[in-house]
Enzyme design. Structure first.
Site, short mmCIF file in Angstrom:
data_model
loop_
_atom_site.label_atom_id
_atom_site.label_comp_id
_atom_site.label_asym_id
_atom_site.label_seq_id
_atom_site.Cartn_x
_atom_site.Cartn_y
_atom_site.Cartn_z
CG HIS A 201 -13.41 14.83 5.01
ND1 HIS A 201 -14.04 13.96 5.89
CD2 HIS A 201 -12.28 14.20 4.64
CE1 HIS A 201 -13.30 12.87 6.03
NE2 HIS A 201 -12.23 12.99 5.28
CG ASP B 121 -17.21 14.48 6.96
OD1 ASP B 121 -17.24 15.08 5.87
OD2 ASP B 121 -16.17 13.98 7.42
CB SER C 253 -11.70 9.65 4.33
OG SER C 253 -11.33 10.10 5.60
#
Length: 545
Positions: free
Chosen positions: A161, A192, A268
């Protein structure tokens, strides 16, 4: 000299001496008084002892050692992307959307990859953690994430993402302000995860650990770029293992390490390490009602990430096996009992023309084992089959009509089997652009028909309509955009896409090109305004596309 004169002189000398001594006394008194006053003014706390700074001695501990070892391998990833509004977003209440938690580009209001709103996959926007919603379409936006170098030749693990919407990827290393262009090697939406590459050699690669060795209570260290603050180190413990966050096929392969190490937007894709400095997870999301750290973060186990990484560097994508069945999301012992089994997976549906159907499986069968290993829950089946090579054969134990039997099933590619259906990575449909032609300048055009001119209120003659421009392309850089009408190119009138292609074929990199363009202005209260002419020009770059 007479007696009288001697007395006068002696009296004068005595008076002079007295005046001299008096002057000295006055000077000494003044100095003493001034010094005392100054000392009094400089000592606000006369009974306090001045502080001294000791010699600098580093206080080494385990967290310091981990940070020093791992920080050089952690990178800051910034991307440019063009946000687009989804149907859900266009219908959503704008005020409600502003109160939502931070989300990845194009996540809609109620679902982020099949997860409840509480769980957030995120990365920072704008460099300072400011999350902006409702930005105009076709306007480039910047976002931030993290990554970790796992191969000295420039290969980096991060989250899907972070890079999936990117039109340009820039990577920065610690203590280096240079932004290196990054390219996507491959991604895996179901975990992901993504692998990107930078053209640098001899990079410090992080050491890989074994996430199967983790236990709740183990120390963890997270490193990344929260809110754009590069090389930020936080520490915590493993709170739980194998966390399944929500129902839905998009989370089928996501079983997370839960940690209370502080993780925030921008973390992230960064590493979660153990106390030995080994990467044991890739930070992916948080559970938060505020959008920031609330003590519950999630990282994809490194053992899963390594399997994905190895497949991506081999084939450019992740391939998983499937046998083509559907089963209930929850185990139902009573249902199994009715069909004569005390454990196993109840077959709810068999995918037509799939491996299971070809092997003779039917709905209402119960799968009890694979290659002799008992099956107790659906995840056991998924993990075993998904990890089996496509084309391999599995020996599956089955109970049908309360009678045991064995069937051999050939594993198929999950993405192909479920394309457009359950759990598959469904490719996005391309926008319908009738009669559009793609040009090497990074734009698509179509011939402007009389009906199109009438609908647009364009009263000129000829011209081609720009239907799209690629972000950061040559066409985009010189100012062309969707909805423009090109009426001339290098002083030659154009009336069709063939005219554009004919002129384009004569041009080479390094040559100038100029477009005469008509663009509609915006009238009062958003109404369409007049068509005005302007010129867009530039020198064709070496690799215009």
């Amino acid at each position: 000299m007479s007696f009288y004169e001697r007395m006068r002189r002696q009296k004068f000398l005595t008076l002079t001496l007295m005046l001299f001594m008096l002057s000295i006394g006055i000077v000494i008194g003044t100095l003493v008084q001034t010094s005392a006053k100054a000392a009094k003014e400089q000592t606000a706390a006369p009974d306090a002892t001045p502080l001294t700074i000791p010699k600098a001695v580093p206080l080494q501990n385990e967290f310091t050692r981990v940070a020093k070892e791992l920080e050089p391998s952690v990178v800051n990833i910034s991307i440019d992307y063009i946000p687009t509004k989804t149907k859900t977003e266009s219908r959503a209440n704008p005020r409600r959307r502003q109160q939502q938690q931070p989300q990845s580009p194009d996540d809609d209001d109620q679902d982020q990859g099949g997860l409840p709103d509480l769980f957030q996959r995120f990365f920072g926007q704008g460099g300072g953690g400011q999350f902006q919603f409702g930005e105009p379409d076709d306007q480039p936006t910047q976002s931030l994430g993290s990554g970790v170098v796992v191969d000295r030749n420039g290969y980096i693990l991060t989250n899907n993402h972070v890079v999936e919407k990117a039109t340009r990827i820039k990577v920065k290393f610690m203590n280096d302000d240079t932004e290196y262009p990054g390219t996507v090697v491959g991604t895996d939406k179901e975990t992901d995860l993504a692998v990107i590459h930078v053209d640098r050699k001899n990079l410090p690669a992080a050491r890989i650990g074994n996430s199967d060795a983790l236990q709740p209570g183990d120390w963890t260290v997270a490193i990344g770029s929260p809110f754009g603050f590069q090389a930020t180190v936080t520490a915590g413990i493993v709170s739980a293992l194998s966390r399944d966050l929500g129902p839905g096929d998009s989370t089928t392969f996501q079983h997370f390490i839960q940690t209370d190490a502080a993780i925030n937007p921008g973390n992230s894709g960064g590493p979660l390490a153990n106390i030995n400095g080994e990467v044991i997870g890739i930070n992916t999301m948080i559970a938060s009602r505020s959008g920031g750290y609330q003590g519950i973060g999630f990282a994809m186990p490194i053992n899963t990430a390594v399997a994905v990484y190895n497949e991506i560097i081999k084939s450019g994508h992740m391939t998983r096996g499937s046998i083509g069945i559907e089963f209930p999301p929850e185990e139902k012992p009573a249902l199994l009992s009715v069909y004569g089994a005390d454990h196993g997976i109840f077959v709810q549906k068999v995918i037509p023309d799939g491996p299971a159907e070809k092997a003779g499986l039917k709905a209402e069968d119960v799968l009890t084992s694979i290659n002799g290993k008992p099956l107790s829950k659906g995840q056991d089946l998924i993990d075993t089959v998904a990890g089996s090579p496509v084309g391999s054969t599995l020996k599956v134990g089955v109970i049908r009509d309360k009678k045991p039997m064995t069937v051999n099933i050939v594993v198929a590619d999950r993405n192909k089997l479920f394309a457009g259906g359950v759990g598959g990575n469904v490719p996005e449909e391309a926008e319908s652009q009738p009669e559009s032609s793609k040009l090497k300048f990074g734009m698509s055009v179509q011939t402007l028909r009389p009906a199109d001119s009438q609908n647009l209120g364009f009263k000129g003659s000829g011209g081609v309509l720009v239907t799209s421009t690629d972000p950061l392309s040559f066409a985009d850089n010189i100012g062309l955009s969707k909805g423009d009408i090109i009426v001339a190119m290098n002083r030659q009138k154009v009336s069709s896409t063939e005219d554009i292609r004919r002129i384009e074929a004569t041009l080479k990199p390094g040559q100038p090109v100029a477009f005469q363009v008509m663009r509609q202005t915006q009238g009062p209260r958003g109404a369409s305004g007049e068509w005005q002419s302007f010129f867009a020009a530039g020198t064709i770059p070496p690799a215009a596309n």
